[in-house]
Design an enzyme around this catalytic site. Sequence first.
Site, short mmCIF file in Angstrom:
data_model
loop_
_atom_site.label_atom_id
_atom_site.label_comp_id
_atom_site.label_asym_id
_atom_site.label_seq_id
_atom_site.Cartn_x
_atom_site.Cartn_y
_atom_site.Cartn_z
CG ASP A 183 0.83 -22.43 12.25
OD1 ASP A 183 0.02 -23.13 12.87
OD2 ASP A 183 1.14 -22.96 11.29
CG MET A 196 3.57 -0.62 4.67
SD MET A 196 3.53 -0.55 6.43
CE MET A 196 2.51 -1.91 6.86
CD GLU A 197 5.11 -3.42 -0.28
OE1 GLU A 197 4.28 -3.19 -1.00
OE2 GLU A 197 5.90 -2.58 0.39
CB CYS A 238 -0.49 -1.25 0.68
SG CYS A 238 0.31 -1.17 2.42
#
Length: 157
Positions: free
Chosen positions: A128, A113-114, A78
């Site tokens: 999480d 992609m970001e 990237c």
Amino acid sequence: MNSFTHLNADGNPAMVDVGAKTVTRRTARAQAIVTLGPDIMQHLSGADIATKKGPVFQTAIIAGTMAAKRTDDLIPLCHSLGLDNCQITITTDGDDAIVSCLVSTEGKTGVEMEALVGASVAALTIYDMCKAFSHDIVIKETKLMEKTGGKRDFRRD
């Protein structure tokens, strides 16, 4: 005919050369859905879930933004991009948290992609922070919703 872009003439991995491309305004929006279930959603107060680690959605927004800015460190080949904007929103619908990541830049290559990394890491952060309540959490349907500014625009209905 479409071909893979990250291969050179010999078929080896290579970064795409964007040197000859024109700088344009590039935007992308990605979405991830996190199914939390009723055991976790009962802790929703207002627009967030409070935990000992802090507010879940606010923390996920920060984590997703940080990740979007570091996409080139996470995804091989990237390009490094300076993002002009990264906006992550998290809404709820029933037992689901819907993460949306909208990014933009002025550049020679897209920001899909970001946006995907931002939405993904925000979703992982929700997992999480909530896993102490339940491990039945499911991250699903991480997908590009729209992009503009490249060879072709895209919009998912």
